[in-house]
Design an enzyme around this catalytic site. Structure first.
Site, short mmCIF file in Angstrom:
data_model
loop_
_atom_site.label_atom_id
_atom_site.label_comp_id
_atom_site.label_asym_id
_atom_site.label_seq_id
_atom_site.Cartn_x
_atom_site.Cartn_y
_atom_site.Cartn_z
N HIS A 82 0.86 -1.19 0.00
CA HIS A 82 0.00 0.00 0.00
C HIS A 82 0.89 1.24 0.00
O HIS A 82 2.03 1.19 0.48
CB HIS A 82 -0.87 0.00 1.26
CG HIS A 82 -2.12 0.81 1.12
ND1 HIS A 82 -3.26 0.30 0.56
CD2 HIS A 82 -2.40 2.10 1.44
CE1 HIS A 82 -4.21 1.23 0.57
NE2 HIS A 82 -3.70 2.34 1.09
N ASP A 161 -13.64 2.49 7.20
CA ASP A 161 -12.62 3.29 6.49
C ASP A 161 -13.20 3.91 5.23
O ASP A 161 -12.86 5.04 4.87
CB ASP A 161 -11.39 2.46 6.15
CG ASP A 161 -10.37 3.29 5.37
OD1 ASP A 161 -9.89 4.29 5.93
OD2 ASP A 161 -10.11 2.99 4.19
N ARG A 168 -12.93 12.44 4.73
CA ARG A 168 -11.64 13.13 4.94
C ARG A 168 -11.22 13.87 3.69
O ARG A 168 -10.70 14.98 3.74
CB ARG A 168 -10.57 12.11 5.34
CG ARG A 168 -10.71 11.62 6.77
CD ARG A 168 -9.82 10.42 7.01
NE ARG A 168 -8.44 10.72 6.78
CZ ARG A 168 -7.55 9.84 6.30
NH1 ARG A 168 -7.90 8.61 6.02
NH2 ARG A 168 -6.30 10.20 6.11
N SER A 183 -6.21 4.16 8.66
CA SER A 183 -6.87 3.90 7.38
C SER A 183 -6.11 2.80 6.62
O SER A 183 -6.70 1.81 6.17
CB SER A 183 -6.89 5.20 6.57
OG SER A 183 -7.20 4.96 5.23
N LYS A 187 -7.28 -1.51 6.50
CA LYS A 187 -7.58 -2.20 5.23
C LYS A 187 -6.65 -3.39 5.03
O LYS A 187 -7.06 -4.43 4.52
CB LYS A 187 -7.38 -1.23 4.05
CG LYS A 187 -8.52 -0.26 3.89
CD LYS A 187 -8.41 0.50 2.59
CE LYS A 187 -7.28 1.50 2.61
NZ LYS A 187 -7.64 2.88 2.75
N1 URA Z 1 -4.00 5.83 1.77
C1 URA Z 1 -5.02 5.33 2.52
O1 URA Z 1 -5.49 4.22 2.30
N2 URA Z 1 -5.49 6.07 3.52
C2 URA Z 1 -5.01 7.29 3.82
O2 URA Z 1 -5.47 7.88 4.75
C3 URA Z 1 -3.95 7.82 3.03
C4 URA Z 1 -3.47 7.06 2.01
#
Ligand code: URA
Length: 445
Positions: A82, A161, A168, A183, A187
């Site tokens: 990620h 999320d 956000r 966040s 995930k």
């Molecule tokens: N990527 C994400 O999944 N969440 C965030 O808050 C910032 C980048």
């Protein structure tokens, strides 16, 4: 319990307890808390921060707000990747096929664009027919078919999320270590991977503006990973200028495809090989490898076409269309609508990624409100990068809109002016700068 009390507690800098955090996430998930109260607490968190204990509690509650993906049907260690977000960050599109090409199974949940940064799901949706909503129940089958699966956030996984992410984006509450860490990690935990590699971007075009904050975010996520039993490696990469030469959805998929064909810009190749190496080292396949061995393996799958083939299998497995030469077929093609050239001779000393990301949004490549529709063909390409020498009149950037999109002249001019401001020149030679700033894991702190 009362949501107003929780907002006031955080507004006055108090630590929230586990019950308060559970109440908040339950109410976000079942939609019993209105958006304005959620947004208000998010802003209080941005302003007053969270302790490590609050952050961990928030992450675990978010992860368990929906299903946890069971990948036990796939043999071996499953590694996920990620990014904390950037401008021109197309690494997922390249790194996942590289790792899958080595036989390492990959299942990934990706997001849409957030603020000035692009999102992998929006990019993949620029490919005709590509399905980004893969139900969790099909993950194992997709991996068997293509070696990898990538899905937008399904309603089942980390639904809290999904709500927070969209709010956000439009309430100025993206930039916060606890909110970004929870966040991303919620995930990843819900996605079911055994190990996680995180690209923590750092610089103008990132939510982390300096290396110290990027290290803090990395440390938070590595520690959450330790508590959740999922080892985490963080690669801190520079995001002062956009990564590569393209910013925008279809434009970035095109650059990713070029990179998979062995024709990628040096910075994209360096960052992708580093991330792929970190993923391989967390997998059964590369556990015994040194970083140098894993990096060479990553370079090899780019050079010999195996990563390109894995990308094609992945597109087809998720319903996307490829052209006879194997490259993706796009929903809308980028059409150049303006360009800027150097006004004088010199070395490029700055290409402010934030301004370029915002200019790309003005062209239609990103969202201002959560319901905005993206122009998949919009974006910017850069002819020059930091350190390049330019003569007066040399092209620096081109601006694009989708062939079927409507874009006003004033938006084009606004984007052009912003990129003109983003480019700075120096009479003295400027070094190209480092792409990778640090690689951190549980042994680094
Ligand atoms: N990527 C994400 O999944 N969440 C965030 O808050 C910032 C980048």
């Amino acid at each position: 319990m009362d949501m107003l009390e929780i907002i006031l507690a955080k507004r006055f800098g108090q630590e929230l307890n586990a019950e308060q955090i559970a109440y908040f996430i339950d109410g976000v998930t079942d939609k019993s808390i209105p958006d304005y109260q959620i947004s208000s607490l998010l802003m209080a968190i941005v302003l007053n921060g969270m302790t490590r204990a609050e952050m961990t509690e928030l992450t675990m509650r978010m992860a368990y707000s929906g299903e946890i993906c069971d990948l036990s049907g796939i043999q071996g260690t499953k590694v996920d990747k990620h990014s904390s977000g950037g401008v021109g960050d197309k690494c997922t599109l390249i790194v996942l096929p590289m790792v899958a090409a080595c036989g390492v199974p990959v299942a990934k949940l990706s997001g849409r664009g957030l603020g000035f940064t692009g999102g992998t799901i929006d990019k993949l949706e620029s490919i005709q027919g590509f399905r980004t909503a893969i139900p969790v129940s099909s993950f194992v089958e997709q991996i068997r078919k293509a070696g990898m699966v990538l899905s937008g956030q399904t309603p089942e996984l980390a639904p809290a999320d999904k709500v927070l992410y969209a709010l956000r984006d439009v309430t100025g509450t993206v930039q916060s270590i606890p909110l970004i860490a929870s966040s991303i990690m919620s995930k990843k935990i819900a996605g079911g991977a055994d190990a996680i590699v995180l690209d923590v971007t750092c610089g103008h075009g990132s939510f982390m503006k300096d290396e110290a904050s990027a290290r803090d975010l990395s440390q938070a996520m590595i520690q959450i990973g330790q508590l959740a039993g999922r080892p985490v490696t963080c690669v801190i990469s520079s995001m002062d200028q956009p990564l590569g030469r393209s910013v925008g959805n279809a434009l970035e998929v095109m650059e990713a495809y070029d990179t998979l064909c062995g024709k990628g810009p040096a910075d994209v190749v360096e960052v992708c090989c580093t991330l792929a190496a970190a993923m391989l080292m967390r997998s059964d396949y590369g556990r015994e490898m040194t970083f140098e061995e894993a990096f060479s393996t990553a370079e090899l799958v780019l050079a010999d076409g195996r990563a390109r083939d894995a990308f094609e299998r992945f597109i087809l497995a998720q319903g996307g269309t490829v052209q006879p030469d194997g490259s993706p077929a796009y929903t809308d093609l980028p059409v150049a609508c303006a360009s800027i050239c150097a006004q004088e001779e010199g070395y490029i000393s700055g290409l402010n990624a934030l301004m370029i990301g915002e200019a790309s949004m003005i062209l239609g490549a990103g969202r201002r409100t959560k319901d905005d529709i993206i122009d998949k063909g919009a974006g910017i390409t850069l002819e020059k990068k930091i350190g390049s020498f330019v003569r007066k009149g040399d092209k620096i950037a081109d601006f694009y809109r989708g062939k079927n999109a409507v874009l006003s002249e004033s938006s084009i001019q606004q984007a052009v002016q912003l990129v003109q401001k983003a480019v700075t020149l120096s009479a003295d030679a400027v070094p190209a700068g480092k792409d990778i700033l640090a690689i951190l894991d549980e042994h680094s702190f």
